[in-house]
Design an enzyme around this catalytic site. Structure first.
Site, PDB file in Angstrom:
ATOM      1  N   LYS A  22       0.827  -1.215   0.000  1.00  0.00           N
ATOM      2  CA  LYS A  22       0.000   0.000   0.000  1.00  0.00           C
ATOM      3  C   LYS A  22       0.856   1.259   0.000  1.00  0.00           C
ATOM      4  O   LYS A  22       0.649   2.174  -0.801  1.00  0.00           O
ATOM      5  CB  LYS A  22      -0.912  -0.003   1.226  1.00  0.00           C
ATOM      6  N   ASN A  23       1.830   1.326   0.898  1.00  0.00           N
ATOM      7  CA  ASN A  23       2.601   2.562   1.038  1.00  0.00           C
ATOM      8  C   ASN A  23       3.489   2.827  -0.172  1.00  0.00           C
ATOM      9  O   ASN A  23       3.782   3.985  -0.490  1.00  0.00           O
ATOM     10  CB  ASN A  23       3.431   2.521   2.327  1.00  0.00           C
ATOM     11  N   ARG A  97      -4.924  10.551   2.675  1.00  0.00           N
ATOM     12  CA  ARG A  97      -3.639  11.097   3.116  1.00  0.00           C
ATOM     13  C   ARG A  97      -2.609  11.101   1.982  1.00  0.00           C
ATOM     14  O   ARG A  97      -1.853  12.049   1.804  1.00  0.00           O
ATOM     15  CB  ARG A  97      -3.121  10.246   4.282  1.00  0.00           C
ATOM     16  N   ASP A 121      -5.767   8.245   8.585  1.00  0.00           N
ATOM     17  CA  ASP A 121      -5.977   7.718   9.929  1.00  0.00           C
ATOM     18  C   ASP A 121      -5.925   8.813  10.986  1.00  0.00           C
ATOM     19  O   ASP A 121      -5.126   9.746  10.891  1.00  0.00           O
ATOM     20  CB  ASP A 121      -4.900   6.682  10.267  1.00  0.00           C
ATOM     21  N   ASP A 320       3.908   1.027  11.853  1.00  0.00           N
ATOM     22  CA  ASP A 320       2.657   0.404  11.413  1.00  0.00           C
ATOM     23  C   ASP A 320       2.452  -0.994  11.994  1.00  0.00           C
ATOM     24  O   ASP A 320       1.335  -1.524  11.933  1.00  0.00           O
ATOM     25  CB  ASP A 320       2.614   0.320   9.887  1.00  0.00           C
ATOM     26  N   MET A 342       6.147   7.799  17.366  1.00  0.00           N
ATOM     27  CA  MET A 342       5.871   8.699  16.247  1.00  0.00           C
ATOM     28  C   MET A 342       4.456   9.286  16.241  1.00  0.00           C
ATOM     29  O   MET A 342       4.234  10.368  15.718  1.00  0.00           O
ATOM     30  CB  MET A 342       6.153   7.983  14.924  1.00  0.00           C
TER      31      MET A 342
END
Length: 435
Positions: A22-23, A97, A121, A320, A342
């Protein structure tokens, strides 16, 4: 809103292949805006966030053709820049995002890039300063409409520059790199993110004609070029999904094989799960997890002190997966401190796990101590709501290991990052139904 009904307490068995990352997809798809030529991308995950970005690209004028499952061609020959100033764009851009990463390519190729304050998110502050400070260093003028929460950067011609990023932001680095490849002269980006997905982006851009060196390090040097051409690119498997399946196997005492994981790009992930006592075996390019019928024991540090697992920029452990680690620790032998550095809201889902019977002390928004049950006390089924993608999957894993039938609401959050998760889990024996 959809819900999952999950009957827990069943062992799973079989093979599961991770989806495309996904990223990585969110970066790679934005990069197609850098050239008028055709770009072919393989292994694109069919998930909500990626599909939203593809819709945004279509609205911009990108011609997208579906070739086969996971493979599409993109051609950004005729871009509608007027769409960027429309009310429709303000609405479309807010919902994702990753939409922030269209700004760098648009700025580099067309001299302007706009974006509404993007969504995503609700895991804490995720500022955009790094992106825009980089664009300003390259010579862009920045403006921000506070009433509409609308950002913009404009420049007739970007010029290469030296910059030291204030944080090793992955999306920030990707955005600045995509702007710098068409800038005039040399750019140096220090404290750059260097994770595999960013490396994938840089390698793809080089195949398109960019001149990027230092790939894989925290200093990228970019010699600007006049234009880029088309290319073909295959995305890596999703390392977050791989970590999720490792955690699922451990929590359900299941024997699972995770196929085609690109081992060399997993970094600390196998190491951290092994610290929790989980057997992670390499078999070719697969991960084999045996059934942990006797449970798993958390390692202490060599001086006997409690283990701490925390996140850090690559090659540190990805934030994540901390939610998954926390859930897996609830049934381990021993205790562990989870330190989420983070994002300050990412641990707030633990109240749901406490309701299920987990022993967790939430110290503050960033830290939680987990005291494992060693499977002597099974988690209890409950009704819960998914707050974000990663917490949602963590709660799903908890439900699959729990006694009784659980209900998870707001599963659209899970669908944002996991492709057909219910049918894929059903294929290995999970009792999960969508309604």
């Amino acid at each position: 809103m959809g819900i999952f009904k999950i009957e827990g307490g069943h062992q799973l068995k079989g093979k599961i292949q991770p989806q495309g990352a996904k990223n990585e997809a969110l970066q790679i798809l934005c990069a197609v805006l850098l050239t008028p030529e055709k770009v072919t991308i393989h292994n694109i995950p069919d998930i909500v966030d990626v599909n939203k970005l593809m819709d945004l690209l279509r609205n911009l004028g990108v011609i997208i053709e579906h070739i086969e499952q996971g493979t599409y061609t993109f051609q950004a020959e005729n871009i509608d820049l007027k769409y960027l100033e429309s009310e429709a764009f303000k609405e479309d851009g807010r919902g994702l995002r990753g939409s922030i990463m269209i700004v760098g390519p648009l700025l580099a190729r067309f001299g302007k890039g706009y974006i509404p304050k993007p969504g995503g998110d609700k895991i804490g502050r995720r500022r955009l300063d790094t992106h825009f400070e980089g664009f300003i260093k390259l010579g862009a003028k920045f403006r921000y409409n506070r009433e509409d929460y609308f950002y913009g950067v404009e420049s007739k011609k970007l010029k290469g520059a030296y910059m030291l990023l204030d944080e090793a932001s992955v999306t920030g680095t990707a955005n600045i790199v995509m702007a710098a490849v068409l800038a005039e002269g040399k750019s140096t980006i220090y404290n750059a993110a260097c994770e595999p997905y960013l490396q994938q982006l840089c390698n793809m851009l080089n195949r398109m004609g960019a001149k990027i060196s230092g790939i894989g390090s925290n200093m990228l040097i970019i010699d600007g070029v006049d234009n880029l051409k088309g290319t073909s690119h295959t995305m890596l498997p999703d390392m977050i999904e791989i970590g999720s399946w490792i955690g699922l196997a451990a929590m359900t005492k299941s024997e699972l094989t995770i196929t085609n994981v690109s081992w060399d790009d997993l970094g600390q992930i196998p190491v951290v799960f092994r610290k929790l006592g989980i057997t992670v075996e390499r078999k070719g390019d697969d991960i084999y997890i045996p059934a942990h019928t006797d449970g798993y024991e958390i390692q202490n540090y060599i001086d006997g002190s409690i283990l701490t697992i925390s996140d850090a920029p690559w090659p540190g452990f990805t934030p994540d997966l901390l939610s998954i680690i926390l859930v897996v620790a609830t049934q381990a032998r021993g205790s562990v401190l989870i330190h989420q550095k983070m994002f300050e809201s990412r641990l707030f889902f633990v109240d749901k796990l406490i309701d299920m019977g987990a022993k967790i002390i939430l110290c503050d928004p960033h830290r939680a101590v987990v005291i494992g049950h060693d499977f002597k006390s099974q988690l209890k089924a409950t009704t819960m709501t998914s707050p974000d993608i990663r917490a949602g999957v963590s709660l799903l894993i908890a439900a699959l290991s729990a006694k009784g039938t659980s209900t998870i609401h707001n599963i659209e959050q899970i669908d944002r990052g996991y492709e057909n998760i219910d049918t894929r889990l059903q294929a290995i024996g999970a009792k999960i139904n969508r309604s």
